[in-house]
Design an enzyme around this catalytic site. Structure first.
Site, PDB file in Angstrom:
ATOM      1  N   GLY A  30      -6.930   6.383   2.990  1.00 22.65           N
ATOM      2  CA  GLY A  30      -6.547   7.834   3.951  1.00 22.65           C
ATOM      3  C   GLY A  30      -6.908   6.441   5.990  1.00 22.65           C
ATOM      4  CE1 TYR A  86      -5.288   8.457  -0.552  1.00 21.84           C
ATOM      5  CE2 TYR A  86      -2.776   7.793  -2.199  1.00 21.84           C
ATOM      6  CZ  TYR A  86      -4.010   7.594  -1.216  1.00 21.84           C
ATOM      7  OH  TYR A  86      -4.843   6.135  -1.116  1.00 21.84           O
ATOM      8  CG  ASN A 161      -0.247   5.236   9.935  1.00 24.07           C
ATOM      9  OD1 ASN A 161       0.424   4.256   9.441  1.00 24.07           O
ATOM     10  ND2 ASN A 161      -1.362   5.156  10.143  1.00 24.07           N
ATOM     11  CB  ALA A 223       7.823  -9.194   5.810  1.00 22.53           C
ATOM     12  N   GLY A 225       6.687  -9.418  10.984  1.00 20.82           N
ATOM     13  CA  GLY A 225       5.110 -10.105  12.249  1.00 20.82           C
ATOM     14  C   GLY A 225       5.280  -8.904  13.087  1.00 20.82           C
ATOM     15  N   GLY A 249      -0.808  -0.072   3.461  1.00 20.74           N
ATOM     16  CA  GLY A 249      -2.238  -0.077   4.521  1.00 20.74           C
ATOM     17  C   GLY A 249      -2.392  -1.632   5.061  1.00 20.74           C
ATOM     18  CB  ALA A 250       0.516  -4.448   5.670  1.00 24.34           C
ATOM     19  N   GLY A 251      -0.771  -2.172   7.990  1.00 22.88           N
ATOM     20  CA  GLY A 251      -0.467  -1.963   9.041  1.00 22.88           C
ATOM     21  C   GLY A 251      -2.609  -1.506   9.092  1.00 22.88           C
ATOM     22  CG  ASP A 252      -4.655   1.422   7.182  1.00 23.37           C
ATOM     23  OD1 ASP A 252      -3.462   2.235   8.206  1.00 23.37           O
ATOM     24  OD2 ASP A 252      -4.293   2.141   6.153  1.00 23.37           O
TER      25      ASP A 252
HETATM   26  P1  ADP Z   1       2.474  -0.797   7.716  1.00 18.69           P
HETATM   27  O1  ADP Z   1       1.711  -0.511   6.932  1.00 18.69           O
HETATM   28  O2  ADP Z   1       1.774   0.151   9.032  1.00 18.69           O
HETATM   29  O3  ADP Z   1       4.155  -0.104   7.687  1.00 18.69           O
HETATM   30  P2  ADP Z   1       3.710  -2.964   8.586  1.00 18.69           P
HETATM   31  O4  ADP Z   1       4.639  -2.873   6.973  1.00 18.69           O
HETATM   32  O5  ADP Z   1       4.832  -3.712   9.399  1.00 18.69           O
HETATM   33  O6  ADP Z   1       2.977  -2.395   8.223  1.00 18.69           O
HETATM   34  O7  ADP Z   1       2.679  -4.148   8.256  1.00 18.69           O
HETATM   35  C1  ADP Z   1       1.317  -4.123   9.334  1.00 18.69           C
HETATM   36  C2  ADP Z   1       1.229  -6.253   9.684  1.00 18.69           C
HETATM   37  O8  ADP Z   1       1.353  -6.719   7.813  1.00 18.69           O
HETATM   38  C3  ADP Z   1       2.528  -6.818   9.851  1.00 18.69           C
HETATM   39  O9  ADP Z   1       2.496  -6.305  11.205  1.00 18.69           O
HETATM   40  C4  ADP Z   1       2.125  -8.058   9.247  1.00 18.69           C
HETATM   41  O10 ADP Z   1       1.169  -8.885   9.848  1.00 18.69           O
HETATM   42  C5  ADP Z   1       1.708  -7.999   8.008  1.00 18.69           C
HETATM   43  N1  ADP Z   1       2.404  -7.947   6.802  1.00 18.69           N
HETATM   44  C6  ADP Z   1       3.117  -6.817   5.765  1.00 18.69           C
HETATM   45  N2  ADP Z   1       4.292  -7.082   5.443  1.00 18.69           N
HETATM   46  C7  ADP Z   1       4.065  -8.563   5.319  1.00 18.69           C
HETATM   47  C8  ADP Z   1       4.140  -9.859   4.689  1.00 18.69           C
HETATM   48  N3  ADP Z   1       5.792  -9.285   3.689  1.00 18.69           N
HETATM   49  N4  ADP Z   1       4.248 -11.115   4.743  1.00 18.69           N
HETATM   50  C9  ADP Z   1       2.976 -11.420   6.098  1.00 18.69           C
HETATM   51  N5  ADP Z   1       2.405 -10.625   6.307  1.00 18.69           N
HETATM   52  C10 ADP Z   1       2.597  -8.839   6.437  1.00 18.69           C
END
Ligand code: ADP
Length: 309
Positions: A30, A86, A161, A223, A225, A249-252
């Site tokens: 979530g 999920y 999102n 990737a 930034g 979850g990188a965005g979270d």
């Molecule tokens: P979401 O999960 O919302 O799609 P992103 O994919 O844009 O979000 O990723 C969020 C943040 O995570 C990016 O702004 C960056 O800081 C970091 N990030 C994502 N993928 C990578 C990666 N391959 N290498 C380094 N940082 C990453």
């Protein structure tokens, strides 16, 4: 002084991940719950606002929040509606998400369940497009919360999102754009924003978001930034180099770190540089929650980076 730094409004979910053929491992997810955990690991007083069911999945989430130090005083337990869940299954085309969340406890949280006292007791209220996509009741509940936050002088943070499995683009566009008019800190992702605004250039996206009213936009670029913009200034921040294995979850992770860092008094550019490192660290392990860095780990990585750079 408000009791909390960041209160996250939306749907907590239980995850059933097919880690072996026919065997499912219980986990938690979530988006806004993930943001609360990301922030708590970095030292913020974070909390969750919404509802879970009176079931084993709700109990798993409760145990997780307690273990992570996330406040759940504003999370109600609904006796008549279930916790959303999920499934993650793995096939030749990568992983596939199947949701069972219609009629969930969180989807029933409308304006009547959003209490002004809860909203006034935090420094930042965070919500997302998913918080609004799950039902029209929840969409209205989020609007009520954003309005109460503005009345109380609470900073509003919003991650777009966009999930087109949950609602059609035309409705998502109308709702999310309206929510952004009530937002102070906008945290969109590039793919979402390109669909929502019909432009692909990151600078043009930031212009479109700022035109709706937010004072800060941190547009994440995966990737590549992120791009941070205020009406006066903007800065492109390259991704922090890591060996990424799973960006779920990188965005979270970014949101939780950005908001924590911003509340500590950094300007949006410094907050985003820190969030960019924190989100990168979160891609080094599998899943949205286990690899979220703690404060000492993030500080050590930033110190190492400064020494080598
Ligand atoms: P979401 O999960 O919302 O799609 P992103 O994919 O844009 O979000 O990723 C969020 C943040 O995570 C990016 O702004 C960056 O800081 C970091 N990030 C994502 N993928 C990578 C990666 N391959 N290498 C380094 N940082 C990453």
């Amino acid at each position: 002084m408000p009791a909390l730094d960041i209160l996250c409004l939306g749907e907590p979910l239980a995850e059933l991940n097919e880690t072996e053929a026919g065997r499912f491992t219980l986990g938690c997810g979530g988006d806004v719950s993930n943001v609360a955990i990301a922030a708590a690991r970095l030292g913020a007083r974070s909390g969750v606002l919404g509802a879970i069911g009176d079931d084993a999945f709700g109990e798993a989430l409760t145990a997780l929040w307690d273990a992570e130090g996330v406040d759940r005083a504003h999370m109600s337990v609904d006796r008549d509606a279930p916790t959303g869940i999920y499934f993650v299954t793995h096939g030749p085309d990568g992983h596939r998400f199947s949701y069972r969340r219609a009629g969930s406890a969180a989807s029933l949280v409308g304006p009547d369940r959003i209490l002004a006292e809860a909203i006034a007791a935090t420094r930042i209220l965070h919500a997302s497009g998913i918080s609004q996509a799950i039902s029209t009741t929840a969409a209205d509940g989020v609007f009520a919360a954003l309005a109460k936050a503005r009345d109380a002088g609470v900073v509003v943070s919003y991650d777009t999102n966009l999930r087109l499995k949950l609602w059609p683009l035309a409705r998502a566009r109308a709702t999310i754009r309206e929510a952004l008019t009530l937002t102070d800190v906008a945290l969109p992702g590039l793919d979402d924003a390109a669909l929502l605004f019909g432009v692909e250039d990151p600078d043009a996206i930031c212009d479109a978001v700022l035109a709706l009213g937010p004072k800060v936009v941190a547009l994440t670029l995966g990737a590549h930034g992120c791009l941070v913009a205020t009406p006066e200034r903007r800065e492109r921040i390259a991704a922090h180099p890591v060996r990424a294995v799973d960006a779920t979850g990188a965005g979270d992770a970014f949101d939780g770190a950005f908001l924590t860092s911003y509340l500590e008094g950094r300007d949006p550019f410094a907050a985003a540089r820190r969030a960019n490192v924190s989100a990168a660290l979160s891609t080094r392990g599998y899943g949205a929650i286990p690899p979220l860095p703690r404060r000492t780990e993030l500080d050590a990585e930033i110190t190492r980076d400064a020494a080598s750079g």
